[in-house]
Design a protein around this motif. Structure first.
Motif, PDB file in Angstrom:
ATOM      1  N   GLU A 152       0.851  -1.191   0.000  1.00  0.00           N
ATOM      2  CA  GLU A 152       0.000   0.000   0.000  1.00  0.00           C
ATOM      3  C   GLU A 152       0.884   1.237   0.000  1.00  0.00           C
ATOM      4  N   LEU A 153       0.607   2.155  -0.937  1.00  0.00           N
ATOM      5  CA  LEU A 153       1.421   3.345  -1.105  1.00  0.00           C
ATOM      6  C   LEU A 153       0.549   4.591  -1.121  1.00  0.00           C
ATOM      7  N   THR A 154       0.969   5.643  -0.455  1.00  0.00           N
ATOM      8  CA  THR A 154       0.344   6.962  -0.589  1.00  0.00           C
ATOM      9  C   THR A 154       1.457   8.002  -0.633  1.00  0.00           C
ATOM     10  N   GLY A 155       1.273   9.004  -1.485  1.00  0.00           N
ATOM     11  CA  GLY A 155       2.280  10.041  -1.613  1.00  0.00           C
ATOM     12  C   GLY A 155       1.827  11.124  -2.574  1.00  0.00           C
ATOM     13  N   THR A 156       2.740  11.997  -2.941  1.00  0.00           N
ATOM     14  CA  THR A 156       2.453  13.090  -3.860  1.00  0.00           C
ATOM     15  C   THR A 156       2.435  12.585  -5.292  1.00  0.00           C
ATOM     16  N   ASP A 157       1.392  12.948  -6.026  1.00  0.00           N
ATOM     17  CA  ASP A 157       1.297  12.542  -7.425  1.00  0.00           C
ATOM     18  C   ASP A 157       2.246  13.381  -8.277  1.00  0.00           C
ATOM     19  N   ARG A 158       2.817  12.746  -9.300  1.00  0.00           N
ATOM     20  CA  ARG A 158       3.683  13.462 -10.249  1.00  0.00           C
ATOM     21  C   ARG A 158       3.794  12.624 -11.520  1.00  0.00           C
ATOM     22  N   PRO A 159       4.175  13.234 -12.640  1.00  0.00           N
ATOM     23  CA  PRO A 159       4.340  12.472 -13.884  1.00  0.00           C
ATOM     24  C   PRO A 159       5.419  11.406 -13.744  1.00  0.00           C
ATOM     25  N   GLY A 160       5.137  10.204 -14.252  1.00  0.00           N
ATOM     26  CA  GLY A 160       6.124   9.127 -14.245  1.00  0.00           C
ATOM     27  C   GLY A 160       6.148   8.293 -12.989  1.00  0.00           C
ATOM     28  N   LEU A 161       5.316   8.611 -11.990  1.00  0.00           N
ATOM     29  CA  LEU A 161       5.354   7.883 -10.720  1.00  0.00           C
ATOM     30  C   LEU A 161       5.013   6.407 -10.910  1.00  0.00           C
ATOM     31  N   LEU A 162       3.951   6.112 -11.649  1.00  0.00           N
ATOM     32  CA  LEU A 162       3.526   4.721 -11.824  1.00  0.00           C
ATOM     33  C   LEU A 162       4.596   3.903 -12.535  1.00  0.00           C
ATOM     34  N   SER A 163       5.187   4.448 -13.591  1.00  0.00           N
ATOM     35  CA  SER A 163       6.202   3.688 -14.327  1.00  0.00           C
ATOM     36  C   SER A 163       7.426   3.416 -13.462  1.00  0.00           C
ATOM     37  N   GLU A 164       7.778   4.358 -12.583  1.00  0.00           N
ATOM     38  CA  GLU A 164       8.928   4.145 -11.703  1.00  0.00           C
ATOM     39  C   GLU A 164       8.645   3.068 -10.666  1.00  0.00           C
ATOM     40  N   VAL A 165       7.432   3.043 -10.118  1.00  0.00           N
ATOM     41  CA  VAL A 165       7.055   1.996  -9.156  1.00  0.00           C
ATOM     42  C   VAL A 165       7.114   0.632  -9.831  1.00  0.00           C
ATOM     43  N   CYS A 166       6.569   0.528 -11.040  1.00  0.00           N
ATOM     44  CA  CYS A 166       6.588  -0.756 -11.760  1.00  0.00           C
ATOM     45  C   CYS A 166       8.011  -1.188 -12.097  1.00  0.00           C
ATOM     46  N   ALA A 167       8.875  -0.218 -12.447  1.00  0.00           N
ATOM     47  CA  ALA A 167      10.269  -0.549 -12.772  1.00  0.00           C
ATOM     48  C   ALA A 167      10.991  -1.121 -11.555  1.00  0.00           C
ATOM     49  N   VAL A 168      10.750  -0.536 -10.382  1.00  0.00           N
ATOM     50  CA  VAL A 168      11.374  -1.045  -9.153  1.00  0.00           C
ATOM     51  C   VAL A 168      10.927  -2.474  -8.880  1.00  0.00           C
TER      52      VAL A 168
END
Length: 359
Positions: A152-168
């Protein structure tokens, strides 16, 4: 009285119970026990599905003993089946709960397939019984697969956030089994179910879990030093995923609107009134209609510890009208202007979270 008049077989036959002649003379005690079971079976929950009384929708009636949270759980069943609720009427004064739904599929047609109707009936009864495990899947007779790790994640939204989470997660050899991400008011929340790539099961290696937590924390934090992100890694829970997302966004206070998001033209209208003669607070919502709108409002009121005693949902071509008569779980109506404003802000946020804005 029924036993003394020797009418027990007649009464039970009317109720739909039939048994051989040899059982018709059982003792008063046995009859009392059995009759109590019959009454409990009848009174705990009754689901009626009717395709003849309304021209444009399937009518579903649910009657049960009142308990905390039953309305949300019943609505949740219909939402999970992707049914469109076009009208609803709620009444739960005293010890009883009653709700009537008018539902269609996404094409606006009645629900006619017998297998789906049977599944709806069983699922609604299951919801009112408050069982810990859900009924079997509609597609198969196997239980829902739960062998994964929940992030479960909560934080500040910004461009590219989802792709970075998936890459990790990909670099750490985690397969995403299921995921849902919401953004609202510059905040983001996600519930992600992952499995170990090598085993196909939940991630159990402490070092791998620690690495997932550290790297995802860095991704969420980014260059923002104003609000710290939040993250938990756990085994699967029993909370509905979309309800959990509402809870996470609420805890992250996404209802506190930023100055750059002050456009009121498309915001839902929330009016909160007093019903002094009945000690209720009346909440009226007007907004653009969309799927799962009813669930989002009921979920928010429930998680804010309010009980809905009466309610109405009516949808038109583009607009939806919702009206709820509520009290706090302590039995009191809303009593302060600050509380009134907070309820209005939270309901606005709950409706906006799932609204799509397009590209």
């Amino acid at each position: 009285k029924v036993y003394q008049k020797n009418e027990s077989p007649k009464v039970l036959s009317v109720l739909g119970f039939h048994f051989p002649e040899t059982m018709k003379n059982f003792s008063c005690l046995a009859f009392s026990v059995f009759f109590s079971f019959v009454l409990n079976y009848i009174c705990v929950c009754r689901v009626v599905i009717d395709n003849s009384s309304c021209e444009h929708a399937t009518v579903i009636e649910v009657y049960s003993i009142k308990r905390d949270g039953v309305l949300l759980e019943v609505v949740q069943v219909l939402v999970d089946l992707n049914l469109m609720i076009t009208k609803a009427y709620i009444s739960s004064d005293g010890e009883w709960f009653m709700v009537v739904f008018h539902v269609t599929d996404h094409d606006g047609n009645k629900i006619r397939e017998k297998g789906i109707l049977n599944y709806i009936e069983k699922s609604l009864k299951w919801a009112t019984y408050q069982n810990e495990l859900p009924p079997m899947s509609l597609e198969s007779n196997t239980s829902i697969f739960l062998d994964y790790t929940t992030i479960e994640l909560t934080g500040t939204d910004r461009p590219g956030l989802l792709s970075e989470v998936c890459a990790v997660l990909t670099d750490l050899r985690c397969n995403v089994v299921n995921a849902e991400i919401w953004t609202h008011n510059a905040r983001a929340a996600a519930v992600i179910h992952v499995a170990d790539e090598s085993t196909g099961c939940a991630v159990e290696d402490p070092k791998q879990l620690s690495m997932i937590k550290e790297l995802l924390w860095n991704v969420l934090k980014g260059n923002n030093n104003l609000r710290a992100p939040k993250m938990t890694i756990s085994t699967p829970g029993t909370t509905h995923m979309q309800r959990r997302l509402h809870q996470m966004m609420f805890a992250d206070r996404d209802f506190e609107r930023l100055e750059c998001f002050e456009d009121t033209s498309s915001r839902p209208q929330v009016t909160i009134l007093d019903c002094a003669d009945r000690d209720y607070t009346v909440v009226v919502l007007r907004s653009r209609d969309r799927p799962k709108l009813f669930f989002d409002a009921v979920c928010t009121l429930t998680d804010m510890q309010y009980v809905v005693f009466h309610g109405t949902l009516i949808t038109g071509r583009m607009e939806a009208y919702q009206e709820y008569y509520i009290r706090h779980i302590d039995g009191l109506p809303i009593s302060s202007e600050a509380e009134r404003q907070r309820v209005a802000e939270c309901l606005e946020a709950a409706i906006e979270r799932r609204t799509t804005e397009g590209l």
